[in-house]
Design a protein around this motif. Structure first.
Motif, mmCIF file in Angstrom:
data_model
loop_
_atom_site.group_PDB
_atom_site.id
_atom_site.type_symbol
_atom_site.label_atom_id
_atom_site.label_comp_id
_atom_site.label_asym_id
_atom_site.label_seq_id
_atom_site.Cartn_x
_atom_site.Cartn_y
_atom_site.Cartn_z
ATOM 1 N N CYS A 213 0.841 -1.192 0.000
ATOM 2 C CA CYS A 213 0.000 0.000 0.000
ATOM 3 C C CYS A 213 0.880 1.247 0.000
ATOM 4 N N ASN A 214 0.225 2.402 -0.107
ATOM 5 C CA ASN A 214 0.896 3.708 -0.017
ATOM 6 C C ASN A 214 2.056 3.844 -1.003
ATOM 7 N N MET A 215 1.810 3.414 -2.234
ATOM 8 C CA MET A 215 2.806 3.600 -3.288
ATOM 9 C C MET A 215 2.701 5.018 -3.831
ATOM 10 N N ALA A 216 3.817 5.682 -3.977
ATOM 11 C CA ALA A 216 3.837 7.039 -4.519
ATOM 12 C C ALA A 216 5.125 7.248 -5.298
ATOM 13 N N VAL A 217 5.022 7.979 -6.408
ATOM 14 C CA VAL A 217 6.179 8.335 -7.240
ATOM 15 C C VAL A 217 6.198 9.853 -7.385
ATOM 16 N N ARG A 218 7.358 10.445 -7.204
ATOM 17 C CA ARG A 218 7.478 11.897 -7.325
ATOM 18 C C ARG A 218 6.996 12.358 -8.695
ATOM 19 N N LYS A 219 6.229 13.446 -8.707
ATOM 20 C CA LYS A 219 5.576 13.904 -9.934
ATOM 21 C C LYS A 219 6.572 14.171 -11.057
ATOM 22 N N ALA A 220 7.701 14.783 -10.737
ATOM 23 C CA ALA A 220 8.680 15.148 -11.764
ATOM 24 C C ALA A 220 9.381 13.939 -12.368
ATOM 25 N N LEU A 221 9.224 12.769 -11.751
ATOM 26 C CA LEU A 221 9.948 11.583 -12.208
ATOM 27 C C LEU A 221 9.020 10.488 -12.733
ATOM 28 N N ARG A 222 7.803 10.825 -13.050
ATOM 29 C CA ARG A 222 6.883 9.824 -13.565
ATOM 30 C C ARG A 222 7.172 9.523 -15.033
ATOM 31 N N ARG A 223 6.534 8.463 -15.517
ATOM 32 C CA ARG A 223 6.683 7.990 -16.898
ATOM 33 C C ARG A 223 8.111 7.513 -17.178
ATOM 34 N N ARG A 224 8.775 6.998 -16.150
ATOM 35 C CA ARG A 224 10.101 6.396 -16.322
ATOM 36 C C ARG A 224 10.119 4.956 -15.824
ATOM 37 N N ARG A 225 8.938 4.377 -15.590
ATOM 38 C CA ARG A 225 8.787 3.000 -15.098
ATOM 39 C C ARG A 225 9.293 2.841 -13.674
ATOM 40 N N ILE A 226 9.360 3.928 -12.930
ATOM 41 C CA ILE A 226 9.803 3.844 -11.540
ATOM 42 C C ILE A 226 8.779 3.067 -10.715
ATOM 43 N N GLY A 227 7.469 3.333 -10.932
ATOM 44 C CA GLY A 227 6.444 2.591 -10.214
ATOM 45 C C GLY A 227 6.515 1.098 -10.486
ATOM 46 N N TRP A 228 6.793 0.742 -11.734
ATOM 47 C CA TRP A 228 6.923 -0.676 -12.101
ATOM 48 C C TRP A 228 8.066 -1.335 -11.348
ATOM 49 N N HIS A 229 9.228 -0.683 -11.330
ATOM 50 C CA HIS A 229 10.387 -1.260 -10.640
ATOM 51 C C HIS A 229 10.181 -1.289 -9.129
ATOM 52 N N LEU A 230 9.462 -0.321 -8.583
ATOM 53 C CA LEU A 230 9.147 -0.332 -7.160
ATOM 54 C C LEU A 230 8.268 -1.524 -6.817
ATOM 55 N N LEU A 231 7.269 -1.793 -7.644
ATOM 56 C CA LEU A 231 6.395 -2.945 -7.419
ATOM 57 C C LEU A 231 7.186 -4.251 -7.493
ATOM 58 N N ARG A 232 8.083 -4.349 -8.467
ATOM 59 C CA ARG A 232 8.914 -5.552 -8.594
ATOM 60 C C ARG A 232 9.839 -5.722 -7.390
ATOM 61 N N ALA A 233 10.352 -4.609 -6.872
ATOM 62 C CA ALA A 233 11.218 -4.684 -5.691
ATOM 63 C C ALA A 233 10.430 -5.174 -4.479
ATOM 64 N N CYS A 234 9.185 -4.722 -4.336
ATOM 65 C CA CYS A 234 8.336 -5.209 -3.245
ATOM 66 C C CYS A 234 8.181 -6.722 -3.340
#
Length: 297
Positions: A213-234
């Motif tokens: 839960c509580n996943m967040a990505v900094r606005k200036a750094l979106r659309r770089r697949r950071i959320g995807w890699h964060l989910l995979r790291a979890c």
């Protein structure tokens, strides 16, 4: 964060809900939602905002510093064990580093390092969560410091339950640049029943299973697949900690971008909120689940 007197932590939404109520005429755009976890369309209740803002100024004063209570990872030797005999050591040593192309987000690409949050990173993590919550819920920017104060108390309580709960943070450094990396993302993981929220969002996930839960990505750094890699790291951390293989998360029905990402990652809808949930001032949510492999490739 020794543990504060509250016996069990609440979810971030339940922590903030007493100070907020639904009154915003706006409706979030699915493409602009930054806060991936279960939340509700909220704005600050003015009658409660003033005393809380006074409290915020008091705690923000240099004459009244807030101590950061330690988690088990801050002390040595660590007491007890977890799902694996060396679970605390696994959590402390966990670190994922990935190289990112610029994708659609501009820039020349860079490197993302994801690991458990340190005590000195609590303020920055709370600020990122507060900004993401305020953006997706259309809370006025002037209330972000108050939200950050409330979120900090929540994250501190959760972190003191490590290794049954952990908060991951990701730091991004642009390729070819010098200086400190910037905090790019964060996510919270409940790893077993002891770390489960006392008041989980609906539909309620099994307490014994890991929950993101509580996943967040900094606005200036979106659309770089950071959320995807964060989910995979979890998922990689849960595999290393040998949790139950079925992992759960929530996604609001209106949030198309996170929903598509979760589907591509293999998550499936197992239950959906009924329409009566609107009576509790919440958005309808999907409960999604995925069976983790024995090893993350």
């Amino acid at each position: 964060m020794g543990c504060p007197p509250t016996p069990l932590p609440l979810s971030l939404e339940c922590t903030l809900r007493p100070f907020l109520f639904s009154s915003s005429p706006h409706r979030p755009s699915p493409s602009s939602t930054a806060f991936f976890s279960n939340t509700t369309t909220l704005s600050l209740h003015k009658s409660r905002a003033l005393p809380l803002l006074k409290l915020l100024r008091r705690f923000s004063s240099p004459s009244a510093p807030q101590p950061v209570t330690p988690s088990p990872l801050d002390s040595s030797p660590w007491p007890g064990a977890f799902l694996v005999p060396d679970g605390l050591q696994v959590l402390r040593d966990f670190c994922v580093t990935v190289e990112l192309d610029h994708g659609g987000g501009g820039g020349s690409g860079g490197f993302l390092e994801i690991r458990p949050m340190l005590a000195e990173e609590l303020d920055a993590t709370a600020q990122l969560l507060a900004e993401s919550f305020a953006e997706s819920m259309f809370v006025p920017a002037r209330y972000v410091p108050l939200l950050a104060f409330l979120v900090k108390q929540y994250v501190a309580e959760r972190r003191c339950l490590e290794p049954h709960v952990t908060v991951l943070v990701g730091f991004y450094r642009e390729r070819g640049t010098e200086g400190a990396a910037q905090l790019a993302c964060t996510a919270e993981i409940s790893l077993d029943a002891r770390g489960a929220n006392a008041a989980p969002p609906t539909p309620v996930p099994p307490r014994e299973c890991p929950y993101i839960c509580n996943m967040a990505v900094r606005k200036a750094l979106r659309r770089r697949r950071i959320g995807w890699h964060l989910l995979r790291a979890c998922e990689e951390l849960m595999t290393q900690m040998k949790t139950e293989r079925n992992v759960y998360l929530h996604c609001r029905v209106i949030d198309k971008v996170p929903f598509d990402m979760y589907q591509k990652a293999g998550y499936k809808v197992v239950k959906t909120d009924g329409f009566l949930v609107w009576l509790t001032l919440q958005r309808r949510k999907y409960l999604m689940s995925k069976e983790l492999p024995h090893e993350i490739g």
